[in-house]
Design a protein around this motif. Structure first.
Motif, PDB file in Angstrom:
ATOM      1  N   LEU A 196      -4.707   5.616 -13.917  1.00 47.62           N
ATOM      2  CA  LEU A 196      -5.854   5.604 -13.226  1.00 47.62           C
ATOM      3  C   LEU A 196      -6.067   4.267 -12.900  1.00 47.62           C
ATOM      4  CD1 LEU A 196      -7.637   7.745 -15.928  1.00 47.62           C
ATOM      5  CD2 LEU A 196      -6.799   8.732 -13.797  1.00 47.62           C
ATOM      6  N   PHE A 197      -5.744   3.371 -13.513  1.00 44.56           N
ATOM      7  CA  PHE A 197      -6.234   1.896 -12.987  1.00 44.56           C
ATOM      8  C   PHE A 197      -5.587   1.584 -11.838  1.00 44.56           C
ATOM      9  CE2 PHE A 197      -5.763  -2.744 -12.925  1.00 44.56           C
ATOM     10  CZ  PHE A 197      -6.962  -3.066 -12.825  1.00 44.56           C
ATOM     11  N   LEU A 198      -4.018   1.845 -11.672  1.00 40.94           N
ATOM     12  CA  LEU A 198      -3.456   1.652 -10.377  1.00 40.94           C
ATOM     13  C   LEU A 198      -3.803   2.465  -9.115  1.00 40.94           C
ATOM     14  CD1 LEU A 198      -1.121   0.009  -9.242  1.00 40.94           C
ATOM     15  CD2 LEU A 198       0.382   1.737  -9.721  1.00 40.94           C
ATOM     16  N   ALA A 199      -4.274   3.835  -9.645  1.00 35.93           N
ATOM     17  CA  ALA A 199      -4.616   4.758  -8.435  1.00 35.93           C
ATOM     18  C   ALA A 199      -6.062   4.212  -8.046  1.00 35.93           C
ATOM     19  CB  ALA A 199      -4.897   6.072  -9.286  1.00 35.93           C
ATOM     20  N   ASP A 200      -6.936   3.920  -8.681  1.00 36.95           N
ATOM     21  CA  ASP A 200      -8.289   3.170  -8.370  1.00 36.95           C
ATOM     22  C   ASP A 200      -7.920   1.985  -7.555  1.00 36.95           C
ATOM     23  OD1 ASP A 200     -11.262   3.192  -8.574  1.00 36.95           O
ATOM     24  OD2 ASP A 200     -11.007   1.321  -9.561  1.00 36.95           O
ATOM     25  N   HIS A 226      -5.547   1.356  -5.441  1.00 32.98           N
ATOM     26  CA  HIS A 226      -5.228   1.546  -4.290  1.00 32.98           C
ATOM     27  C   HIS A 226      -6.151   2.459  -3.474  1.00 32.98           C
ATOM     28  CE1 HIS A 226      -0.899   0.351  -4.544  1.00 32.98           C
ATOM     29  NE2 HIS A 226      -0.960   0.888  -5.749  1.00 32.98           N
ATOM     30  N   ILE A 227      -6.940   3.192  -4.000  1.00 36.40           N
ATOM     31  CA  ILE A 227      -8.122   3.742  -3.364  1.00 36.40           C
ATOM     32  C   ILE A 227      -9.101   2.609  -2.879  1.00 36.40           C
ATOM     33  CG2 ILE A 227     -10.242   5.207  -3.783  1.00 36.40           C
ATOM     34  CD1 ILE A 227      -8.597   6.773  -5.600  1.00 36.40           C
ATOM     35  N   LEU A 228      -9.459   1.643  -3.716  1.00 37.20           N
ATOM     36  CA  LEU A 228     -10.236   0.259  -3.342  1.00 37.20           C
ATOM     37  C   LEU A 228      -9.786  -0.030  -1.949  1.00 37.20           C
ATOM     38  CD1 LEU A 228     -11.335  -0.885  -6.488  1.00 37.20           C
ATOM     39  CD2 LEU A 228     -12.639   0.048  -5.080  1.00 37.20           C
ATOM     40  N   GLU A 229      -8.345  -0.265  -1.971  1.00 35.06           N
ATOM     41  CA  GLU A 229      -7.618  -0.722  -0.851  1.00 35.06           C
ATOM     42  C   GLU A 229      -7.934   0.083   0.246  1.00 35.06           C
ATOM     43  OE1 GLU A 229      -3.612  -1.267  -1.932  1.00 35.06           O
ATOM     44  OE2 GLU A 229      -4.018  -3.039  -3.426  1.00 35.06           O
ATOM     45  N   LEU A 230      -7.829   1.527   0.084  1.00 33.82           N
ATOM     46  CA  LEU A 230      -7.805   2.179   1.187  1.00 33.82           C
ATOM     47  C   LEU A 230      -9.232   2.442   1.810  1.00 33.82           C
ATOM     48  CD1 LEU A 230      -6.155   4.557   2.742  1.00 33.82           C
ATOM     49  CD2 LEU A 230      -7.052   6.257   1.162  1.00 33.82           C
ATOM     50  N   GLU A 231     -10.161   2.217   0.773  1.00 33.48           N
ATOM     51  CA  GLU A 231     -11.724   2.254   1.245  1.00 33.48           C
ATOM     52  C   GLU A 231     -11.805   1.080   1.956  1.00 33.48           C
ATOM     53  OE1 GLU A 231     -15.720   3.174  -1.187  1.00 33.48           O
ATOM     54  OE2 GLU A 231     -14.261   1.552  -1.841  1.00 33.48           O
ATOM     55  N   GLN A 232     -11.299  -0.175   1.545  1.00 34.77           N
ATOM     56  CA  GLN A 232     -11.449  -1.318   2.442  1.00 34.77           C
ATOM     57  C   GLN A 232     -10.967  -1.330   3.605  1.00 34.77           C
ATOM     58  OE1 GLN A 232     -13.201  -4.014   1.481  1.00 34.77           O
ATOM     59  NE2 GLN A 232     -12.709  -5.241   3.164  1.00 34.77           N
ATOM     60  N   GLU A 233      -9.783  -0.784   3.943  1.00 30.58           N
ATOM     61  CA  GLU A 233      -9.287  -0.284   5.166  1.00 30.58           C
ATOM     62  C   GLU A 233     -10.275   0.462   6.023  1.00 30.58           C
ATOM     63  OE1 GLU A 233      -5.567   1.437   4.928  1.00 30.58           O
ATOM     64  OE2 GLU A 233      -4.655  -0.295   3.698  1.00 30.58           O
ATOM     65  N   CYS A 234     -10.884   1.420   5.589  1.00 30.59           N
ATOM     66  CA  CYS A 234     -12.019   2.337   6.339  1.00 30.59           C
ATOM     67  C   CYS A 234     -13.032   1.406   6.771  1.00 30.59           C
ATOM     68  CB  CYS A 234     -12.422   3.431   5.459  1.00 30.59           C
ATOM     69  SG  CYS A 234     -11.082   4.708   5.152  1.00 30.59           S
ATOM     70  N   SER A 240       0.756  -1.181  -0.005  1.00 34.70           N
ATOM     71  CA  SER A 240       0.039   0.037   0.025  1.00 34.70           C
ATOM     72  C   SER A 240       0.877   1.207  -0.093  1.00 34.70           C
ATOM     73  CB  SER A 240      -0.957  -0.065   1.319  1.00 34.70           C
ATOM     74  OG  SER A 240      -1.747  -1.152   1.040  1.00 34.70           O
ATOM     75  N   ILE A 241       0.353   2.191  -0.603  1.00 39.14           N
ATOM     76  CA  ILE A 241       1.021   3.544  -0.754  1.00 39.14           C
ATOM     77  C   ILE A 241       0.321   4.704  -0.074  1.00 39.14           C
ATOM     78  CG2 ILE A 241       2.289   2.850  -2.920  1.00 39.14           C
ATOM     79  CD1 ILE A 241       0.193   4.426  -4.293  1.00 39.14           C
ATOM     80  N   GLN A 253      -0.645  11.386  -6.721  1.00 35.71           N
ATOM     81  CA  GLN A 253       0.346  11.503  -7.832  1.00 35.71           C
ATOM     82  C   GLN A 253       0.098  10.699  -8.809  1.00 35.71           C
ATOM     83  OE1 GLN A 253       4.029  11.008  -5.968  1.00 35.71           O
ATOM     84  NE2 GLN A 253       4.442  13.105  -5.408  1.00 35.71           N
ATOM     85  N   LEU A 254      -0.595   9.047  -8.597  1.00 30.58           N
ATOM     86  CA  LEU A 254      -0.906   8.345  -9.661  1.00 30.58           C
ATOM     87  C   LEU A 254      -2.073   8.947 -10.387  1.00 30.58           C
ATOM     88  CD1 LEU A 254      -0.669   4.733  -7.785  1.00 30.58           C
ATOM     89  CD2 LEU A 254       1.044   5.840  -9.724  1.00 30.58           C
ATOM     90  N   VAL A 255      -3.040   9.514  -9.862  1.00 30.29           N
ATOM     91  CA  VAL A 255      -4.085  10.183 -10.457  1.00 30.29           C
ATOM     92  C   VAL A 255      -3.705  11.291 -11.461  1.00 30.29           C
ATOM     93  CG1 VAL A 255      -6.317  11.492 -10.041  1.00 30.29           C
ATOM     94  CG2 VAL A 255      -5.861   9.605  -8.644  1.00 30.29           C
ATOM     95  N   THR A 256      -2.766  12.121 -10.830  1.00 26.95           N
ATOM     96  CA  THR A 256      -2.499  13.506 -11.675  1.00 26.95           C
ATOM     97  C   THR A 256      -1.432  12.767 -12.857  1.00 26.95           C
ATOM     98  OG1 THR A 256      -0.499  13.683 -10.026  1.00 26.95           O
ATOM     99  CG2 THR A 256      -2.608  14.888  -9.664  1.00 26.95           C
TER     100      THR A 256
END
Length: 931
Positions: free
Chosen positions: A307-311, A313-321, A292-293, A300-303
């Motif tokens: 996009l796919f890698l950024a999404d 990691h966002i899904l991983e962060l959402e799962q942690e929440c 996880s980053i 930075q990945l988004v900018t």
């Protein structure tokens, strides 16, 4: 011998050529490939210096399917038309196998030396072409890693790999395949090897690792591997089929390349600092690449639009929440503590903000990709994100721990559709650009932009979406809805009549024909899902506005035009003008509505025509009344403006043909509902024509009537002046009358013709000459024939269609001239047949003129008239075919007939003695020519 040759081909040797020849030929092929590549690279460099322009879509050239030569195939390779080149190489390879195998149907004698050489040469050409093809294939693979625009060429590489895989399978299944043959080529395996070579070439070499500085070298490896795999994910992974597992191949290739470098480093002596750096890299740094980053790194990945890698990691962060908030999810932290609560809230807010940033980039890519042929990789990542988010929504819906009110579902696919709607709304011209009276130009801008954008969507983006997204339907429907909103806003305000017609024409015709008809030529869509551009009640209101506009024109504008024209008639009476602009002005104003409504559709055209016809009938009645008042005012009071009055009369009549034609055109739209209006309009026009003809006719006869009184008298036999004057005056008046247009002119000339003949016959019937001798009858008959011919010629020149009148005078002259009773009876019979309105009194008057006094002969001739009058063949004659009905027989003739009958008894004996005396004295002159 054949087996030996086949074996040599399998082993890559040709028995007729040396190794030096083979090497030389291979080098020449590779040089040709290299030259083509250098030329292509130089062209790319040259084009990169100029401004970036969107390439224009070209019509694909139809490739000839006839076999190509080796050099032509090589040209395809150098031009990187790789799939077509591979297709022709496969055909050439198949020819080699058929030539070598007798069972393949080859007809050539393979045992002959020339055929052996040809087959060997062809087989070597196949191998060399494969070498050149593979060189280009792997060059494309290497170039595509860091090139966002390499999609088309890399797509051709994938097609070649799939085609070669199929060829390998077909070769393995064929009965004629033999071990050791050139197949399988295994290009998919060689593709993996090319990726390995790519990774090995891109990573820093182990020789760059300096003693004591291994940490810096290892960091270079880390940076390069992360960058290259990120580029692979953005630019190439979406272009490979899923079964290729391309990202795994790229990752494994870089992993192996790093393994070889670390192995080479550990084979030598290392300083203790380098050993620690290497161990830290092995245990921690390298493995952390897949962990996880941070939130900022995800941003930075988004900018960078990874996009796919950024999404991911966002899904991983959402799962942690979710795990932190749910005790049942296995969370180990104490959520009741204030610090943990704040951390969880902060993380949840970060997820939402990251999703906002991600969606902004997603929809920006969607908008940019429409007109960019090179947007494939980024748009491919968008599609991957949408699919991944759809799966996440489904997993959330199926999970037992899902609770109402949670952040899921994100519904990014629905928001993608909304983004396409926003794209369409932003790209189309806004309704504020539509200026009053210029709506047609604005609608044409809408048409052009929609056709262009949907064409660009079909070329650049539709193929990158999965089929279940029905992307072209989504784009078309979005543009359709955007246009609907603009048209609704336009119709909410007031529109000029020209704009209403333009809008209706666009709704009924242009949009369906030139927009939907164009964009669906190559890509069908479901038109039923689009819906109408405007509600039916709005369209009906627009059509009613058209009808009200026509009524307003007829009621207000045309009435004003007529008032102004009436004033001009009197003001310009001193000017001889034979045409007036009234008809042209009226028709032009109504013509525009007729043409534009008919162009919209037949129903509206019929309704507008009916409305125009009703109003035109009222207008023409007003026109008729004003013409009547004009003549009532001036017919006896034009004074010195006689010529101007005649010219104005002709000008008024000349309006009628145009009006009649226009009425006829209006009536063609729906004759059944227009009968009353047609009748009223034509009645008004006929009355104007008849009134004007009567006025002109009377004006002419005011001048020529005195000369008719001088005809058929004693002086007339020797004096042609009265008739000459009549003829001259008619010609003089018709110099002006000829300015009248047809068909009113035809009515005028026929009416003048009939009236002249009537007056001439009337002069005859007055019986002011009684012929007392044959010579006198001959003189009178000859004079009648001459003047009859002159009248016939005159009215023929004037283009009269009443030529049936011309025979009356010749018949009358023959009755006067003929001697024997039967001939006279026959001529009278012909006269009565041609002119059924003639009566016994007319024939009796002619007999009196010729001096026939014997009652027996007269009665025999008059009985012919009586018999024909009593026969069923005589029908009632209309005024158009009547001549004698308007010619009375004066009392002067009847009185003279009585006197003659009294003289006849006493004169008969005198005539008899005179005849006997002439027989005795033939030299004595006859005095019969005395009156």
């Amino acid at each position: 011998m054949a087996g030996k040759c086949k074996e040599s081909l399998t082993n890559g040797d040709l028995c007729s050529e040396t190794d030096a020849d083979s090497t030389s030929r291979r080098l020449s092929f590779l040089k040709m490939v290299g030259k083509g590549k250098m030329k292509r690279e130089s062209m790319q460099d040259h084009s990169s210096q100029g401004p970036e322009e969107e390439p224009v879509e070209e019509v694909p050239e139809v490739k000839p399917r006839e076999p190509l030569s080796v050099l032509e195939i090589l040209q395809l390779v150098t031009k990187r038309d790789l799939f077509l080149a591979d297709t022709h190489i496969l055909e050439l390879e198949q020819e080699c196998r058929e030539a070598e195998s007798p069972t393949a149907g080859g007809t050539e004698d393979f045992s002959s030396p020339s055929n052996k050489d040809s087959s060997r040469r062809k087989a070597k050409d196949v191998e060399l072409l494969y070498e050149a093809l593979q060189k280009e294939l792997w060059d494309v693979v290497k170039e595509s890693l860091r090139s966002p625009t390499a999609g088309p060429n890399l797509g051709l590489v994938v097609q070649v790999l799939q085609q070669e895989e199929q060829a390998d399978r077909d070769w393995a299944q064929s009965e004629g395949s033999a071990p050791g043959g050139p197949r399988p080529r295994e290009l998919k395996k060689r593709w993996r090897e090319a990726v390995v070579e790519l990774a090995d070439a891109n990573l820093p070499q182990h020789a760059e690792a300096q003693a004591g500085e291994l940490a810096a070298y290892l960091d270079k490896l880390r940076v390069r591997m992360v960058e290259d795999l990120g580029a692979a994910r953005r630019n190439v992974v979406s272009l490979y089929p899923a079964e290729y597992d391309s990202f795994q191949v790229y990752t494994q290739s870089y992993h192996q390349a790093i393994t070889r470098r670390l192995q080479a480093i550990t084979d030598g002596d290392l300083q203790i600092t380098d050993i620690y750096s290497l161990l830290d890299w092995l245990y921690n740094i390298y493995n952390s690449l897949s962990k996880s980053i941070t939130v900022l790194e995800i941003l930075q990945l988004v900018t960078k639009r990874d996009l796919f890698l950024a999404d991911t990691h966002i899904l991983e962060l959402e799962q942690e929440c979710r795990e932190a908030e749910s005790p049942t999810a296995g969370g180990t932290e104490d959520f009741s503590s204030p610090s943990n609560k704040d951390s969880s809230r902060r993380k949840a807010k970060d997820v939402e903000l990251l999703y906002e940033a991600l969606q902004k980039e997603l929809w920006d890519v969607v908008k940019e990709s429409l007109r960019s042929p090179t947007a494939g990789p980024n748009l491919g990542l968008v599609v991957q994100v949408l699919q991944q988010e759809e799966q996440a929504d489904r997993d959330w819906a199926q999970s037992e721990g899902s609770a109402p009110g949670g952040p899921r579902p994100r519904e990014l696919k629905k928001r993608w559709r909304e983004a396409v709607v926003e794209l369409a709304d932003a790209n189309l011209p806004q309704h504020a650009e539509a200026q009053a009276g210029e709506l047609a130009a604005y609608l044409d801008k809408l048409r052009v932009r929609m056709v262009e954008d949907l064409g660009a969507a079909r070329r650049n983006v539709v193929s990158l979406y999965p089929a279940e997204y029905d992307s072209f339907q989504v784009y078309t429907q979005s543009y359709h809805q955007a246009i609907t909103r603009r048209l609704q806003a336009i119709t909410d305000g007031d529109l000029q009549i020209t704009d209403i017609y333009s809008l209706l024409d666009w709704l009924y015709n242009i949009y369906n024909r030139d927009v939907l008809g164009t964009v669906t030529i190559t890509t069908p869509i479901n038109l039923s899902q689009l819906g109408p551009l405007l509600p039916a009640e709005t369209v009906e209101k627009l059509e009613l506005d058209c009808l009200n506009s026509v009524r307003g024109k007829v009621t207000n504008e045309l009435s004003q035009v007529l008032e102004e024209e009436e004033k001009r008639w009197l003001d310009t009476l001193n000017v001889e003008e034979y045409q007036m602009p009234l008809a042209r002005t009226v028709i032009q104003r109504l013509q525009e509505d007729l043409e534009r409504s008919a162009a919209v559709n037949r129903d509206l055209g019929s309704r507008v025509a009916q409305c125009s016809l009703n109003g035109l009938a009222d207008f023409l009645y007003s026109f008729q009344r004003k013409v009547e008042m004009f003549h009532e005012m001036l017919v006896n009071n034009c004074g010195e403006n006689e010529d101007g009055y005649i010219a104005k009369t002709i000008a008024l009549v000349n309006c009628c043909p145009s009006f009649k034609s226009f009425v006829e055109r209006c009536s063609q739209c729906d004759p059944s509902t227009s009968e009353d209006s047609i009748r009223r309009a034509n009645t008004s026009l006929d009355r104007i024509i008849n009134l004007s003809v009567r006025v002109l006719n009377d004006r002419l006869f005011e001048h020529i009537r005195p000369f008719f009184d001088k005809l058929i008298k004693r002086k007339w036999l020797s004096n042609t002046e009265p008739f000459d004057q009549i003829e001259a005056l008619i010609k003089e008046h018709f110099k002006k009358f000829r300015r009248m247009d047809n068909p009113p002119y035809e009515v005028l000339v026929v009416e003048v013709h009939r009236r002249v003949m009537t007056e001439y016959v009337r002069a005859i019937m007055r019986g002011r000459i009684i012929c007392t001798s044959l010579k006198m009858r001959k003189r009178m008959a000859g004079r009648l024939r001459d003047e009859g011919k002159h009248l016939k010629t005159l009215f023929k020149e004037l283009e009269s269609s009443a030529s049936w009148l011309d025979s009356a005078i010749p018949h009358l002259s023959e009755i006067i001239l003929l001697e024997d009773t039967p001939s006279i009876q026959m001529e009278v019979g012909v006269l009565v047949r041609e002119f059924p309105d003639i009566r016994r009194k007319h024939v009796s008057a002619i007999l009196n003129i010729r001096g026939m006094t014997r009652q027996t002969e007269r009665q025999e001739i008059l009985n012919i008239v009586k018999d024909i009058e009593n026969s069923d063949s005589v029908t009632r004659v209309s005024r158009d075919r009547a001549l004698f009905a308007e010619v009375p027989v004066t009392s002067e003739v009847h009185c003279l007939n009585v006197g003659l009958s009294r003289v006849a008894l006493t004169a008969s004996s005198l005539f008899s003695s005179m005849r006997r005396r002439r027989r005795r004295t033939p030299t004595r002159e006859n005095q019969d020519d005395m009156l």
